[in-house]
Design a protein around this motif. Structure first.
Motif, PDB file in Angstrom:
ATOM      1  N   GLN A   2      25.157 104.637 -38.969  1.00  0.00           N
ATOM      2  CA  GLN A   2      25.749 103.760 -38.200  1.00  0.00           C
ATOM      3  C   GLN A   2      25.934 102.489 -38.863  1.00  0.00           C
ATOM      4  OE1 GLN A   2      22.653 102.297 -35.211  1.00  0.00           O
ATOM      5  NE2 GLN A   2      24.054 101.932 -33.657  1.00  0.00           N
ATOM      6  N   ILE A   3      27.257 102.000 -38.346  1.00  0.00           N
ATOM      7  CA  ILE A   3      27.702 100.761 -39.083  1.00  0.00           C
ATOM      8  C   ILE A   3      27.840  99.812 -38.024  1.00  0.00           C
ATOM      9  CG2 ILE A   3      29.740  99.810 -40.156  1.00  0.00           C
ATOM     10  CD1 ILE A   3      30.399 102.563 -41.598  1.00  0.00           C
ATOM     11  N   LEU A  73      44.952  95.690 -34.621  1.00  0.00           N
ATOM     12  CA  LEU A  73      44.077  96.143 -35.935  1.00  0.00           C
ATOM     13  C   LEU A  73      43.073  94.930 -36.016  1.00  0.00           C
ATOM     14  CD1 LEU A  73      46.761  97.695 -37.849  1.00  0.00           C
ATOM     15  CD2 LEU A  73      45.192  98.842 -36.370  1.00  0.00           C
ATOM     16  N   LEU A  74      41.794  95.287 -36.572  1.00  0.00           N
ATOM     17  CA  LEU A  74      40.923  94.601 -36.940  1.00  0.00           C
ATOM     18  C   LEU A  74      40.865  94.383 -38.478  1.00  0.00           C
ATOM     19  CD1 LEU A  74      37.586  95.289 -34.839  1.00  0.00           C
ATOM     20  CD2 LEU A  74      39.293  93.337 -34.672  1.00  0.00           C
ATOM     21  N   VAL A  75      40.718  93.144 -39.114  1.00  0.00           N
ATOM     22  CA  VAL A  75      40.769  93.076 -40.578  1.00  0.00           C
ATOM     23  C   VAL A  75      39.239  92.762 -40.778  1.00  0.00           C
ATOM     24  CG1 VAL A  75      41.115  91.754 -42.838  1.00  0.00           C
ATOM     25  CG2 VAL A  75      42.827  91.946 -40.436  1.00  0.00           C
ATOM     26  N   LEU A  76      38.666  94.035 -41.595  1.00  0.00           N
ATOM     27  CA  LEU A  76      37.000  93.978 -41.604  1.00  0.00           C
ATOM     28  C   LEU A  76      36.594  93.681 -42.971  1.00  0.00           C
ATOM     29  CD1 LEU A  76      36.368  97.120 -39.589  1.00  0.00           C
ATOM     30  CD2 LEU A  76      36.172  94.751 -38.906  1.00  0.00           C
ATOM     31  N   LYS A  77      35.467  92.949 -43.197  1.00  0.00           N
ATOM     32  CA  LYS A  77      34.791  92.789 -44.467  1.00  0.00           C
ATOM     33  C   LYS A  77      33.567  93.624 -44.577  1.00  0.00           C
ATOM     34  CE  LYS A  77      33.176  89.240 -47.660  1.00  0.00           C
ATOM     35  NZ  LYS A  77      32.934  87.630 -47.603  1.00  0.00           N
ATOM     36  N   LYS A  78      33.255  94.328 -45.507  1.00  0.00           N
ATOM     37  CA  LYS A  78      32.058  95.144 -45.930  1.00  0.00           C
ATOM     38  C   LYS A  78      31.036  94.300 -46.201  1.00  0.00           C
ATOM     39  CE  LYS A  78      30.896  99.783 -47.395  1.00  0.00           C
ATOM     40  NZ  LYS A  78      31.297 100.938 -48.092  1.00  0.00           N
ATOM     41  N   ILE A  79      29.830  94.662 -45.579  1.00  0.00           N
ATOM     42  CA  ILE A  79      28.629  93.665 -46.143  1.00  0.00           C
ATOM     43  C   ILE A  79      27.497  94.846 -46.429  1.00  0.00           C
ATOM     44  CG2 ILE A  79      26.960  92.018 -45.566  1.00  0.00           C
ATOM     45  CD1 ILE A  79      28.968  90.588 -43.867  1.00  0.00           C
ATOM     46  N   LYS A  80      27.088  94.715 -47.600  1.00  0.00           N
ATOM     47  CA  LYS A  80      25.941  95.749 -47.878  1.00  0.00           C
ATOM     48  C   LYS A  80      24.839  95.061 -48.058  1.00  0.00           C
ATOM     49  CE  LYS A  80      28.217  99.619 -50.258  1.00  0.00           C
ATOM     50  NZ  LYS A  80      28.142 100.395 -51.589  1.00  0.00           N
ATOM     51  N   HIS A  81      23.725  95.356 -47.310  1.00  0.00           N
ATOM     52  CA  HIS A  81      22.319  94.895 -47.221  1.00  0.00           C
ATOM     53  C   HIS A  81      21.433  95.948 -48.081  1.00  0.00           C
ATOM     54  CE1 HIS A  81      23.393  91.598 -44.607  1.00  0.00           C
ATOM     55  NE2 HIS A  81      23.751  92.394 -43.880  1.00  0.00           N
ATOM     56  N   ARG A  95      22.248  99.150 -45.678  1.00  0.00           N
ATOM     57  CA  ARG A  95      22.432  99.125 -44.287  1.00  0.00           C
ATOM     58  C   ARG A  95      23.916  98.519 -44.537  1.00  0.00           C
ATOM     59  NH1 ARG A  95      19.446  94.871 -41.112  1.00  0.00           N
ATOM     60  NH2 ARG A  95      21.067  93.538 -41.864  1.00  0.00           N
ATOM     61  N   VAL A  96      24.877  99.061 -43.777  1.00  0.00           N
ATOM     62  CA  VAL A  96      26.155  98.348 -44.209  1.00  0.00           C
ATOM     63  C   VAL A  96      26.493  97.741 -42.538  1.00  0.00           C
ATOM     64  CG1 VAL A  96      28.607  99.280 -44.414  1.00  0.00           C
ATOM     65  CG2 VAL A  96      26.662 100.342 -45.536  1.00  0.00           C
ATOM     66  N   GLU A  97      27.259  96.638 -42.710  1.00  0.00           N
ATOM     67  CA  GLU A  97      27.724  95.807 -41.614  1.00  0.00           C
ATOM     68  C   GLU A  97      29.151  95.606 -41.963  1.00  0.00           C
ATOM     69  OE1 GLU A  97      23.929  93.253 -39.945  1.00  0.00           O
ATOM     70  OE2 GLU A  97      25.641  92.368 -40.865  1.00  0.00           O
ATOM     71  N   MET A  98      29.933  95.539 -40.721  1.00  0.00           N
ATOM     72  CA  MET A  98      31.428  95.108 -41.051  1.00  0.00           C
ATOM     73  C   MET A  98      31.513  93.791 -40.245  1.00  0.00           C
ATOM     74  SD  MET A  98      32.403  97.614 -42.903  1.00  0.00           S
ATOM     75  CE  MET A  98      34.201  98.014 -42.788  1.00  0.00           C
ATOM     76  N   ASP A  99      32.165  92.842 -40.873  1.00  0.00           N
ATOM     77  CA  ASP A  99      32.443  91.622 -40.479  1.00  0.00           C
ATOM     78  C   ASP A  99      33.844  91.389 -40.069  1.00  0.00           C
ATOM     79  OD1 ASP A  99      31.751  88.900 -39.333  1.00  0.00           O
ATOM     80  OD2 ASP A  99      31.940  87.937 -41.480  1.00  0.00           O
ATOM     81  N   VAL A 100      34.022  90.887 -38.728  1.00  0.00           N
ATOM     82  CA  VAL A 100      35.393  91.068 -38.247  1.00  0.00           C
ATOM     83  C   VAL A 100      35.982  89.478 -38.927  1.00  0.00           C
ATOM     84  CG1 VAL A 100      37.064  90.577 -36.331  1.00  0.00           C
ATOM     85  CG2 VAL A 100      35.307  92.299 -36.384  1.00  0.00           C
ATOM     86  N   ILE A 101      37.083  89.608 -39.786  1.00  0.00           N
ATOM     87  CA  ILE A 101      37.498  88.287 -40.471  1.00  0.00           C
ATOM     88  C   ILE A 101      39.042  87.740 -39.701  1.00  0.00           C
ATOM     89  CG2 ILE A 101      36.172  88.438 -42.321  1.00  0.00           C
ATOM     90  CD1 ILE A 101      38.579  89.315 -43.825  1.00  0.00           C
ATOM     91  N   GLY A 102      39.576  89.001 -39.010  1.00  0.00           N
ATOM     92  CA  GLY A 102      40.692  88.519 -38.570  1.00  0.00           C
ATOM     93  C   GLY A 102      41.432  89.618 -37.586  1.00  0.00           C
TER      94      GLY A 102
END
Length: 129
Positions: A2-3, A73-81, A95-102
């Motif tokens: 799950q992301i 479209l979303l511009v995403l940045k991958k964040i790994k925890h 655990r992987v999260e995607m942060d919307v940056i644009g």
């Protein structure tokens, strides 16, 4: 797996981005192959308040227009925890999260051939060689 997707810029406040769509291929010279990040290849301008744009690359000028996308479209940045368990056999869990940056709602489409930007003085100099 799950992301999780989150938006840290706030509701309705994400920066607007655009896609620049060119017909053909943009190739870097061999001198710049190892330095492509943040390489300026031209100058993008909107000469008036209309939806027309010009893109100048060297001695070539392209004219394009702003076209809306059918779906944004979303511009995403991958964040790994990563979490480490405190066992004798340490297993790394990530655990992987995607942060919307644009968000992208438009593209700037350049579909015509470039116009040569050679002044008459430069042309005379080139012809004399």
């Amino acid at each position: 797996m799950q992301i999780r997707v989150k938006c840290s810029c706030g509701e309705g406040k994400c920066p607007e981005w655009a896609i620049v769509e060119l017909q053909g291929v943009v190739e870097a010279q061999p001198d710049f192959q190892d330095r492509l990040q943040n390489l300026q290849i031209g100058l993008l301008c909107r000469p008036s308040s209309q939806e027309n744009y010009t893109f100048t690359v060297g001695y070539h000028e392209l004219t394009g227009s702003k076209v809306p996308l059918k779906k944004p479209l979303l511009v995403l940045k991958k964040i790994k925890h990563s979490n480490a368990e405190e066992d004798s056999a340490t297993v790394n869990l990530s655990r992987v999260e995607m942060d919307v940056i644009g968000i992208i709602r438009h593209r700037i489409l350049f579909k015509t051939r470039p116009k040569a930007l050679i002044s008459s003085k430069l042309l005379l100099v080139l012809l004399n060689f």
